[in-house]
Design an enzyme around this catalytic site. Sequence first.
Site, short mmCIF file in Angstrom:
data_model
loop_
_atom_site.label_atom_id
_atom_site.label_comp_id
_atom_site.label_asym_id
_atom_site.label_seq_id
_atom_site.Cartn_x
_atom_site.Cartn_y
_atom_site.Cartn_z
N ARG A 17 7.17 3.08 3.20
CA ARG A 17 6.57 3.13 4.55
C ARG A 17 7.17 4.26 5.37
NH1 ARG A 17 8.17 -0.96 9.39
NH2 ARG A 17 6.72 -0.14 10.93
N HIS A 97 18.07 -1.88 14.08
CA HIS A 97 16.88 -1.05 13.86
C HIS A 97 17.30 0.20 13.11
CE1 HIS A 97 14.52 -3.60 16.42
NE2 HIS A 97 15.53 -3.58 17.27
#
Length: 142
Positions: A17, A97
């Site tokens: 991705r 993150h």
Amino acid sequence: MKILIINGPNLNLLGVREPGIYGSTSFDDYLTKLRQRFADVQIDYYQSNIEGELIDKMQEVGFSIDGIVLNAGAYTHTSVALHDCIRSIKTPVVEVHISNVHQREEFRHRSMIASACRGVVCGFGLDSYRLAIEGLVGGNDR
């Protein structure tokens, strides 16, 4: 010490991705390196694309393990339910993150879960997970 890494939606596609944002390493490959680096820590892993399953997993382990490293993906920016779950358990949670969400789209700048977490790490690629684990392993002086 026992730590669970929980990845939310679309993070099962790491390595494939948007490699310009998330890199080209799969999470399984990175997890092997983390387990080698923290050989004295039991690091378990869970991933789901479903918000309720993330909550179920945190409730299942949130009273018996030493830490949770949570990358809630897009749920970070929308989920009051995850926030409430993190507040309800005893295990400390670190929000993680891979990208620096503050350099991305405006809607990613607000975290619905950060105020419930012990800390937040973002922008260091997959090493954000390592930094979160280091904080949990050595961080009892808060």
